[in-house]
Design an enzyme around this catalytic site. Structure first.
Site, PDB file in Angstrom:
ATOM      1  N   GLN A 280     -19.974 -12.566 -14.180  1.00 14.36           N
ATOM      2  CA  GLN A 280     -18.618 -12.851 -14.683  1.00 14.36           C
ATOM      3  C   GLN A 280     -17.575 -12.707 -13.569  1.00 14.36           C
ATOM      4  OE1 GLN A 280     -20.234 -10.254 -16.952  1.00 14.36           O
ATOM      5  NE2 GLN A 280     -20.895 -11.634 -18.537  1.00 14.36           N
TER       6      GLN A 280
ATOM      7  N   ASP B 223     -18.199 -17.847 -13.333  1.00 11.12           N
ATOM      8  CA  ASP B 223     -18.714 -19.187 -13.004  1.00 11.12           C
ATOM      9  C   ASP B 223     -18.203 -19.701 -11.661  1.00 11.12           C
ATOM     10  OD1 ASP B 223     -19.801 -19.245 -15.651  1.00 11.12           O
ATOM     11  OD2 ASP B 223     -17.826 -19.857 -16.374  1.00 11.12           O
TER      12      ASP B 223
ATOM     13  N   LYS C 117     -21.244 -17.709  -7.931  1.00  6.25           N
ATOM     14  CA  LYS C 117     -21.798 -16.493  -7.305  1.00  6.25           C
ATOM     15  C   LYS C 117     -23.291 -16.635  -7.055  1.00  6.25           C
ATOM     16  CE  LYS C 117     -20.277 -14.085 -10.704  1.00  6.25           C
ATOM     17  NZ  LYS C 117     -19.508 -15.143 -11.360  1.00  6.25           N
TER      18      LYS C 117
ATOM     19  N   GLY D 248     -24.713 -16.392 -16.539  1.00  4.91           N
ATOM     20  CA  GLY D 248     -25.759 -17.278 -16.034  1.00  4.91           C
ATOM     21  C   GLY D 248     -25.438 -17.709 -14.631  1.00  4.91           C
ATOM     22  N   HIS D 249     -26.463 -17.850 -13.812  1.00  4.61           N
ATOM     23  CA  HIS D 249     -26.285 -18.330 -12.446  1.00  4.61           C
ATOM     24  C   HIS D 249     -27.178 -19.526 -12.253  1.00  4.61           C
ATOM     25  CE1 HIS D 249     -24.034 -15.000 -11.141  1.00  4.61           C
ATOM     26  NE2 HIS D 249     -25.019 -14.135 -11.087  1.00  4.61           N
TER      27      HIS D 249
HETATM   28  P1  GDP Z   1     -21.923 -18.275 -11.249  1.00  4.25           P
HETATM   29  O1  GDP Z   1     -22.136 -17.703 -12.592  1.00  4.25           O
HETATM   30  O2  GDP Z   1     -20.680 -17.718 -10.598  1.00  4.25           O
HETATM   31  O3  GDP Z   1     -23.120 -18.179 -10.357  1.00  4.25           O
HETATM   32  O4  GDP Z   1     -21.635 -19.814 -11.399  1.00  4.25           O
HETATM   33  P2  GDP Z   1     -22.580 -20.889 -12.101  1.00  4.25           P
HETATM   34  O5  GDP Z   1     -23.910 -20.860 -11.480  1.00  4.25           O
HETATM   35  O6  GDP Z   1     -22.462 -20.811 -13.560  1.00  4.25           O
HETATM   36  O7  GDP Z   1     -21.811 -22.219 -11.721  1.00  4.25           O
HETATM   37  C1  GDP Z   1     -21.835 -22.735 -10.508  1.00  4.25           C
HETATM   38  C2  GDP Z   1     -22.323 -24.167 -10.630  1.00  4.25           C
HETATM   39  O8  GDP Z   1     -21.772 -24.903  -9.585  1.00  4.25           O
HETATM   40  C3  GDP Z   1     -23.823 -24.318 -10.480  1.00  4.25           C
HETATM   41  O9  GDP Z   1     -24.264 -25.413 -11.213  1.00  4.25           O
HETATM   42  C4  GDP Z   1     -23.989 -24.565  -8.984  1.00  4.25           C
HETATM   43  O10 GDP Z   1     -25.165 -25.275  -8.661  1.00  4.25           O
HETATM   44  C5  GDP Z   1     -22.781 -25.377  -8.715  1.00  4.25           C
HETATM   45  N1  GDP Z   1     -22.211 -25.186  -7.389  1.00  4.25           N
HETATM   46  C6  GDP Z   1     -22.145 -24.059  -6.638  1.00  4.25           C
HETATM   47  N2  GDP Z   1     -21.466 -24.298  -5.506  1.00  4.25           N
HETATM   48  C7  GDP Z   1     -21.085 -25.608  -5.546  1.00  4.25           C
HETATM   49  C8  GDP Z   1     -20.327 -26.434  -4.675  1.00  4.25           C
HETATM   50  O11 GDP Z   1     -19.835 -26.028  -3.634  1.00  4.25           O
HETATM   51  N3  GDP Z   1     -20.113 -27.729  -5.090  1.00  4.25           N
HETATM   52  C9  GDP Z   1     -20.608 -28.221  -6.240  1.00  4.25           C
HETATM   53  N4  GDP Z   1     -20.340 -29.486  -6.554  1.00  4.25           N
HETATM   54  N5  GDP Z   1     -21.326 -27.476  -7.092  1.00  4.25           N
HETATM   55  C10 GDP Z   1     -21.561 -26.179  -6.740  1.00  4.25           C
END
Ligand code: GDP
Length: 427
Positions: free
Chosen positions: A223, A13, A16, A40-41
């Site tokens: 992950q 999370d 990515k 999930g992304h």
């Molecule tokens: P992943 O699985 O690593 O892709 O992470 P997720 O997508 O589950 O979580 C990332 C969350 O943080 C998503 O809702 C993104 O839109 C949000 N996000 C990503 N980068 C930033 C950031 O720099 N600031 C904020 N506030 N939210 C972000």
């Protein structure tokens, strides 16, 4: 140009999805190489939010070939729902390729996932109940079903005749649950095969062809390193290899073909589910960071645990993945804090440890050693260049990079694509 591996450096999370989306703007191919539809992304673009479980987030760039690689396990039902959702949101899926070697989640896997978690009682792992762990177990037992089997129905039927009695025995005799029938599964999976047919291919020639032509290929990790089956906080880990080594095996790419490895880290730390988390915060500050960072799972909506940035974890991730560039996300979440902390080591029984140890009972009883830094108490969301970040935020980031042992490539200051500071190696 060349192959860029993008891995999560913490417990997943890390953001990515956004980082891969940014990197894939200039990429000809994005490969999701491991994990299942438990990950999930989220990608936010032009005010619209896209959620991905299986399809590589590069799909939002119309000319990018997106491959679901051999290291992935997928539930065809979930994949089809995602395909439909993306199509109705206007995404073009003609460049989606699913490896015939990827394994499938079968209907008994989510059922067994739930039953096995319940049987663990207090030692439960906190799985997402999607059947990902049981599907990987069957892959290793060599009784798994691969996507390519959907194109060989007689073979699928014959194999079900052998595998299903093994599964039904466990379901019925061990758990008192109802059995599955060969006819039922065959009918369901025949239909999935029909609907997925146009995406199923052997991606090997496509991938190696792209590399040979010097195209830009991104490996999208799912992950994070601390959830790696071998390198993470076992047994509170996922059932695959989110590290760069796993990404390569899951895509069919050799280490000498990699040009760069980008490690994605939040400016703090989160973890979903159970297991050790040395820098975990509780109380008001934890609640504040959780709300401000919207720290709730993409797949399950579960509240994430939150804590300070953990350098021993970061340094370990840099080493075991060969990370040469850092992408630090969610800096904006810390914008209003008076002070911020960085964990530089753990004190355990009078000794100072500088990396996460294998023995999780030790990890549970560590005392983190912190450095305190002044907060910047101003918004970073408008910053687009390194110099536009507040001085205290730059010092904090430089210290993270220095202690973690890699340079910073980009800092994310908000969920939108353009809320990004490209640093070209600060720190
Ligand atoms: P992943 O699985 O690593 O892709 O992470 P997720 O997508 O589950 O979580 C990332 C969350 O943080 C998503 O809702 C993104 O839109 C949000 N996000 C990503 N980068 C930033 C950031 O720099 N600031 C904020 N506030 N939210 C972000």
């Amino acid at each position: 140009m060349g192959v860029t591996v993008c891995v999560g450096g913490q417990w997943g999370d890390e953001g990515k999805g956004k980082v891969v989306d940014l990197l894939s703007e200039s990429a000809q191919m994005v490969i999701r190489s491991q994990g299942g539809n438990n990950a999930g992304h989220t990608v936010v673009t032009g005010g619209r939010t896209f959620k991905f479980n299986l399809v590589p987030s590069g799909i939002l760039h119309p000319s990018t070939v997106c491959v679901i690689g051999n290291g992935v396990v997928l539930d065809p039902k979930v994949l089809l729902a995602e395909v439909e959702q993306l199509q109705s949101a206007g995404a073009d899926l003609s460049n989606l390729v699913i490896s015939e070697r990827a394994h499938m989640i079968m209907p008994y896997h989510p059922v067994l996932d739930r039953l096995e978690e319940a049987a663990r009682g207090d030692d439960r792992l906190g799985t997402t109940f999607r059947g990902v762990g049981p599907a990987y177990s069957d892959k290793v037992r060599r009784i798994g079903f691969r996507v390519g089997d959907l194109q060989k129905l007689r073979f699928l039927e014959k194999k079900l005749g052998f595998v299903l009695p093994l599964k039904n025995d466990v379901l019925v005799k061990l758990y008192g649950a109802p059995p599955f029938t060969v006819e039922g599964i065959l009918a369901e999976y025949t239909e999935y095969g029909r609907r997925l047919e146009r995406f199923i291919r052997d991606p090997f020639p496509l991938i190696q062809g792209a590399i040979a032509r010097g195209e830009r290929v991104i490996l999208e990790g799912a992950q994070g390193t601390m959830l790696d089956l071998d390198l993470g906080t076992y047994p509170y880990v996922t059932s695959s290899y989110p590290s760069s080594g796993g990404a390569l095996a899951g895509a069919g790419i050799g280490p000498s073909q990699v040009t760069s490895t980008v490690g994605v880290f939040k400016a703090y730390t989160t973890r979903v589910g159970y297991g050790p988390f040395p820098t975990e915060l509780e109380g008001e500050l934890a609640e504040y960071l959780r709300e401000r960072g919207a720290e709730y799972g993409t797949t399950t909506g579960r509240a994430r645990r939150v804590g300070w940035f953990d350098v021993p974890v970061a340094r370990y991730a840099v080493a075991v993945n060969g990370i040469d560039a850092l992408a630090i996300t969610k800096l904006d979440v810390l914008d209003d804090l008076e002070t911020v902390r960085i964990c530089t080591g753990y004190r355990s029984k009078g000794r100072l440890e500088d990396h996460p140890m294998a023995n999780i009972s030790h990890l549970k009883h560590l005392e983190p050693v912190y450095e305190e830094h002044p907060g910047w108490r101003s918004s970073t969301r408008q910053a687009r260049r390194w110099e536009e970040l507040p001085a205290a935020a730059r010092s904090y980031l430089e210290r993270l990079a220095e202690l973690s042992g890699a340079r910073i490539e980009l800092v994310s200051v908000g969920p939108e694509r353009d809320e990004t500071v490209w640093c070209g190696g600060a720190g």
